[in-house]
Design an enzyme around this catalytic site. Structure first.
Site, PDB file in Angstrom:
ATOM      1  N   LYS A 214      39.935 -47.722  -1.606  1.00  0.00           N
ATOM      2  CA  LYS A 214      41.003 -46.745  -1.890  1.00  0.00           C
ATOM      3  C   LYS A 214      41.888 -47.154  -3.065  1.00  0.00           C
ATOM      4  O   LYS A 214      42.413 -46.313  -3.780  1.00  0.00           O
ATOM      5  CB  LYS A 214      41.832 -46.495  -0.639  1.00  0.00           C
ATOM      6  CG  LYS A 214      41.046 -45.716   0.412  1.00  0.00           C
ATOM      7  CD  LYS A 214      41.925 -44.855   1.268  1.00  0.00           C
ATOM      8  CE  LYS A 214      41.095 -43.892   2.097  1.00  0.00           C
ATOM      9  NZ  LYS A 214      40.328 -44.577   3.166  1.00  0.00           N
TER      10      LYS A 214
ATOM     11  N   GLU B 267      49.420 -38.086   1.374  1.00  0.00           N
ATOM     12  CA  GLU B 267      49.147 -37.866   2.800  1.00  0.00           C
ATOM     13  C   GLU B 267      48.350 -39.065   3.279  1.00  0.00           C
ATOM     14  O   GLU B 267      47.698 -39.730   2.497  1.00  0.00           O
ATOM     15  CB  GLU B 267      48.338 -36.585   2.993  1.00  0.00           C
ATOM     16  CG  GLU B 267      46.815 -36.747   2.839  1.00  0.00           C
ATOM     17  CD  GLU B 267      46.348 -37.147   1.430  1.00  0.00           C
ATOM     18  OE1 GLU B 267      47.101 -36.944   0.468  1.00  0.00           O
ATOM     19  OE2 GLU B 267      45.212 -37.663   1.313  1.00  0.00           O
TER      20      GLU B 267
ATOM     21  N   SER C 269      32.577 -50.052   2.378  1.00  0.00           N
ATOM     22  CA  SER C 269      33.816 -49.479   1.846  1.00  0.00           C
ATOM     23  C   SER C 269      35.079 -50.251   2.208  1.00  0.00           C
ATOM     24  O   SER C 269      36.063 -50.196   1.482  1.00  0.00           O
ATOM     25  CB  SER C 269      33.948 -48.025   2.293  1.00  0.00           C
ATOM     26  OG  SER C 269      33.864 -47.924   3.703  1.00  0.00           O
TER      27      SER C 269
HETATM   28  C1  LIG Z   1      39.466 -43.968   4.030  1.00  0.00           C
HETATM   29  C2  LIG Z   1      38.243 -44.743   4.233  1.00  0.00           C
HETATM   30  C3  LIG Z   1      36.954 -44.135   4.231  1.00  0.00           C
HETATM   31  C4  LIG Z   1      36.758 -42.656   4.169  1.00  0.00           C
HETATM   32  O1  LIG Z   1      37.136 -42.060   2.968  1.00  0.00           O
HETATM   33  P1  LIG Z   1      36.083 -41.564   1.876  1.00  0.00           P
HETATM   34  O2  LIG Z   1      36.909 -40.738   0.975  1.00  0.00           O
HETATM   35  O3  LIG Z   1      35.042 -40.762   2.606  1.00  0.00           O
HETATM   36  O4  LIG Z   1      35.518 -42.756   1.242  1.00  0.00           O
HETATM   37  C5  LIG Z   1      35.841 -44.950   4.345  1.00  0.00           C
HETATM   38  N1  LIG Z   1      35.956 -46.291   4.474  1.00  0.00           N
HETATM   39  C6  LIG Z   1      37.160 -46.903   4.474  1.00  0.00           C
HETATM   40  C7  LIG Z   1      37.199 -48.386   4.622  1.00  0.00           C
HETATM   41  C8  LIG Z   1      38.335 -46.161   4.360  1.00  0.00           C
HETATM   42  O5  LIG Z   1      39.527 -46.787   4.379  1.00  0.00           O
END
Ligand SMILES: *Cc1c(COP(=O)(O)O)cnc(C)c1O
Length: 393
Positions: free
Chosen positions: A89, A111, A377
């Site tokens: 993020k 948000e 992620s």
């Molecule tokens: C917020 C989040 C997501 C989901 O958001 P995307 O916009 O679909 O990437 C996925 N993995 C993590 C670790 C997150 O914090």
């Protein structure tokens, strides 16, 4: 087929900017200026240097040997979990705070659902000394106390939203309302590849650093820039969009989107928007969303707070409907098991969202010499309470 946004802000039939008139000037200004700014040298220098020295990029591409052995193939993890604040993020919030500054905006709103985007936004606002207001569903405020405290420590004002189901959708509505009331001085940092054009394309470009690095790192490690598979979880779809971006036109690369099935796709408690969704408009964009016959939004459910959004980015609606991306799902239980497997095989505790991407490895059959990249992620620190509650540890 074109997988990038067109002149009018559409991906196939999805996308666009369905916004109240009061927001036209803001969205128009952003639309007119975002590409020029992103491509300018001053912007690029600032963005690249913060990604490097502040966020810690490039994130490593790690060959997970024991996990590879388990699945009989070559699995690489793109380590977005190692970024500052613990996920992908930060790539987007760094890009957007620079955008806000170049547009002369002094007040930032955002948000947040589980609080990850709120923390990433509060972080860059502290870095630039800008006022920050984060809207968060009242239910999420009570469920995510550590992230609320982090945002406050970072100097942000957290506003609990008591309307609707008191979760992400309601927080987004409230952020949009704020923006309508104070359009002149305020910049809205959206947390995924959702919202009115040009947000989905802009956020995709900021996240595309993931696949840009992947090309170079794969070439170094495997001798070719293209993998056979890229697997990523999709909530709104920003980490997946970034991991796919530089491979969109390369059909030899199979793009696999992992959605949260919750208790099961047919259970009524699910967040599998790409599978169950029908076209509709949410938060300024035409996309697939979970709605009943009267167009009432159905509340999504997943054990992972980052994946339970009732819509999905228009790019992903298009990639799924055009057949470019394959959509697979993982239930809560499958994700929990995949999280434990990664932890025990590699010593890496993944975020619950990322665990959904890992869980679909079970559902594909790989050849021994294939190269599979899973976009990891985020890290699992924020999910420890859930892991402790559900796993026998
Ligand atoms: C917020 C989040 C997501 C989901 O958001 P995307 O916009 O679909 O990437 C996925 N993995 C993590 C670790 C997150 O914090």
């Amino acid at each position: 087929m074109d997988y990038r946004v067109d002149q009018k802000g559409f991906y196939g039939q999805f996308g666009g900017a369905y916004i109240p008139e009061m927001l036209y000037p803001n969205v128009r200004e952003l639309e007119e200026r975002y590409l020029g700014l992103i491509e300018s040298e001053a912007f690029r220098d600032e963005f690249t240097s913060l990604l490097k020295d502040y966020a810690g990029r490039p994130s490593p591409l790690y060959l997970a040997s024991r996990l590879s052995e388990h699945y009989g193939t070559n699995i690489y993890l793109k380590r977005e979990d190692l970024n500052h604040t613990g996920s992908h993020k930060i790539n987007n919030t760094i890009g957007q705070i620079i955008m806000a500054r170049h547009l002369g905006k002094k007040r930032i709103i955002a948000e947040t659902g589980a609080g990850q985007h709120g923390v990433a936004t509060a972080t860059v606002c502290a870095l630039y000394g800008l006022e920050c207001v984060v809207y968060m569903g009242a239910l999420d405020v009570s469920r995510q106390a550590p992230n609320v405290k982090k945002m406050k420590m970072l100097g942000a004002k957290v506003v609990p939203v008591h309307s609707g189901n008191k979760t992400l959708k309601d927080a987004t509505n409230e952020a949009i309302r704020d923006w309508i009331n104070k359009p002149v001085n305020t910049y809205y940092i959206i947390g995924s590849v959702v919202g009115p054009h040009p947000y989905p394309d802009m956020v995709t470009r900021f996240q595309s650093v993931i696949s840009k690095e992947m090309r170079t790192q794969l070439a170094e490690k495997t001798g070719r820039e293209t993998p056979d598979y890229i697997i990523a979880c999709v909530g709104g779809g920003s980490n997946a969009a970034g991991a796919y971006y530089h491979y969109l036109d390369d059909k030899s690369v199979r793009l696999v989107s992992a959605e949260a099935a919750g208790l099961g796709v047919e259970s009524g408690s699910t967040a599998a928007t790409l599978i169950l969704g029908t076209p509709g408009i949410i938060h300024g964009s035409k996309t697939l969303l979970m709605q009943d016959r009267d167009g009432q939004i159905q509340e999504p459910y997943s054990i992972s707070a980052g994946l339970d959004y009732p819509g999905v980015g228009p790019l992903h609606a298009w990639l799924a409907r055009s057949g470019r991306a394959e959509v697979l799902t993982a239930t809560d239980e499958e994700a929990l098991r995949a999280a434990l497997l990664l932890t025990r095989k590699e010593g890496i505790i993944p975020a619950l969202e990322s665990a959904h991407a890992l869980a679909v490895l079970e559902k594909l059959s790989f050849k021994k010499d294939e190269v599979v990249v899973v976009n990891l992620s985020g890290r699992g620190d924020k999910d420890m309470e859930t892991y402790i509650a559900y796993l026998d540890i």
